[in-house]
Design a protein around this motif. Sequence first.
Motif, short mmCIF file in Angstrom:
data_model
loop_
_atom_site.label_atom_id
_atom_site.label_comp_id
_atom_site.label_asym_id
_atom_site.label_seq_id
_atom_site.Cartn_x
_atom_site.Cartn_y
_atom_site.Cartn_z
N GLU A 91 1.00 -1.51 0.10
CA GLU A 91 0.05 0.18 -0.15
C GLU A 91 0.64 1.05 -0.14
OE1 GLU A 91 -3.75 0.54 0.15
OE2 GLU A 91 -3.16 -1.42 -1.06
N ALA A 92 1.93 1.28 0.30
CA ALA A 92 3.03 2.27 0.46
C ALA A 92 3.55 2.73 -0.87
CB ALA A 92 3.85 2.13 2.24
N LEU A 93 3.91 1.17 -1.26
CA LEU A 93 4.84 0.85 -2.32
C LEU A 93 5.58 2.31 -3.54
CD1 LEU A 93 7.35 -0.19 -3.61
CD2 LEU A 93 5.25 -1.34 -4.96
N PRO A 94 3.79 3.33 -4.24
CA PRO A 94 3.96 4.26 -4.37
C PRO A 94 5.03 5.29 -3.71
CG PRO A 94 1.74 3.59 -4.92
CD PRO A 94 2.40 2.56 -3.44
N GLY A 95 4.83 5.73 -2.61
CA GLY A 95 5.50 6.77 -2.10
C GLY A 95 6.68 6.13 -1.46
N ILE A 96 6.95 5.01 -1.30
CA ILE A 96 8.41 4.13 -1.12
C ILE A 96 8.85 4.54 -2.40
CG2 ILE A 96 9.75 1.79 -0.65
CD1 ILE A 96 7.31 1.43 1.25
N VAL A 97 8.56 4.57 -3.49
CA VAL A 97 9.57 4.51 -4.67
C VAL A 97 10.01 6.01 -4.86
CG1 VAL A 97 9.24 4.82 -7.29
CG2 VAL A 97 8.38 2.68 -6.25
N GLY A 98 8.93 6.84 -4.48
CA GLY A 98 9.27 9.07 -4.80
C GLY A 98 10.56 8.91 -3.55
#
Lengths: 341, 230
Positions: free
Chosen positions: B151-158
């Motif tokens: 669920e946090a993946l998009p933010g983690i990539v950022g």
Amino acid sequence: MITLDGLTKVFPAPDGGDPVVALDGIDLHVEPGRIHGIVGRSGAGKSTLIRCLTGLEKPTRGRVEVGGTDIASLEGAALRAARRNIGMVFQHANLLDSRTAAQNIGHPLEIAGASRAQREQRVAELVELVGLQGRERNHPAQLSGGQIQRVGIARGLAAEPKVLLCDEPTSALDPSTTRQILRLIRDLRERLGITVVIITHEMSVVREICDDVTLLENGRITQSGSLLEVAADPHGPLSAELIPLPPVPTGIDATVINCDYGDSETLRTSEDLVRLAEQHAAEATIVAGTIETIGGRQVGRVQLALRPIGAEAASGIGREQLAQLLGELEDRGVVAREVVA
Amino acid sequence: MSEWLSNPVFTTWGSNTSLWSNALITLYMTFATMAFTVLVGVPLGLLLFETERSRTPWVRWVNRVVGFVVNVGRSFPFIILIIALMPVTRVIVGRVTGPNAAIFALTVAAVPFLARLIEINLREIPAGKIEAVQMMGASRAQLIRQVLLPEALPGIVGSITTTTIATIGYTAMAGVVGGKGLGDLANRMGYQSYDNVVMVATVVLLIAIVIGVQALGSQIARVVDHRARS
Ligand SMILES: Nc1ncnc2c1ncn2[C@@H]1O[C@H](COP(=O)(O)OP(=O)(O)O)[C@@H](O)[C@H]1O
Ligand SMILES: [Mg+2]
């Protein structure tokens, strides 16, 4: 199926203030296969009650039994196992954005360690059960509010729980989607025999699908019973909300009274009511009202216009006559009062 | 123009003064640093997030101690950190100069930075989603693998993209410990030897690398992001 015994939950004081008593000695019993509504204003303790049922909150005192298991006493692996017997549906569904509809529905099975083949078969069944064919591969962002809640319900049912807990399942939906979702929940109860607890602040939800209803106020139960009992009790706080009051009339030149009836043996229908009123005034007409038959019994909240015999000019009946009529109605268990427009 | 292009910085390869060799060294230092940083920083961010929510006293202490160490790590000016780390670098890397020594110092600087960003990414997951999966009877490991990270993946990539770009900036300072790379080249040849061509060329190349990393990071984040666009 669910038994609460003296359930009390006190939250510690938020910085220096008084502790919050969210639930105060709740005793409640839900029979298997029933749809039980829990209603109450915001802050009454409804969500806290449902969180105690799933072991997300530990009660301060009291017992919480679901399907014969004492939830409050469980910890760790035993609690996780017990939770798999309880399905949960949320107001905003709380689906995972990273998963497709099918992956969200199959999630409880994945957690329980079901094989991929078992999962796929069960998901296909559930998709059909809630009417989501063709949407399996969509992510929540690509679904409408009603479809999202269908996924939420299917997910709640995936592990074949005995109990389905719904916290405001329709509060974020429009009226027509609300009706569809409620119909779905009722259908599922008929087909699966599942026990449903549904939390809501909307009386229409209760009227539409509940067998039993409990009113929660400030952490206490103030009324509880079958929908019929509760609606038919004109003195109880819920009947007024279940059977709405007629609007105050305008432009009627007569004496107008509101009557709530339903739990009397000597006055069972609106006709009985009119007949009784006609003994005191020549003309008694029902001008507005709600009459519902709940469990084969008539429950009503009606407005009567009363006019004297042979009155030429429009007028009401005398004060004495009115007092007599109101007294007699009260003797028969009817709650009646004059309406002054 | 042709005069510029005949500058040895463009025409040589493998030497100390080659733009291309130093660019490769910068990329090597950046990506090696990021590999170690992701390996350590993501679990550390998870640890910060998970221990924050606990009500157990000793777990809360773990949170405070780790949080303190992370804050100290983040508040060190990088140049001071490199020097302060030298004794440790000697033990772990075997020497205190060169790209590998620089990678160690860069990793020590980047880990706390990334860990805090990851913690913030995890906090952005609505509590209701985590509770919903807890209510399915999920264990902590299942929660981390099936909810927190995806669920946090998009933010983690950022966050990884941001940390990578910060690391590229820090590699310039790594020249101080003989780390070499574009920053060091600009410093030696451009600044100290007054060669403006080298100066401009390295800066332009650094900008291009940063833009490239950001574009790649944004593209990956878009692909893994299934949330509604608002
Ligand atoms: N975690 C908590 N800490 C402190 N107070 C809480 C907490 N959860 C709920 N409460 C309080 O308990 C009361 C009941 O809340 P809740 O069960 O959410 O009500 P409802 O769902 O009926 O709106 C409220 O006064 C609320 O502020
Ligand atoms: Mg609530």
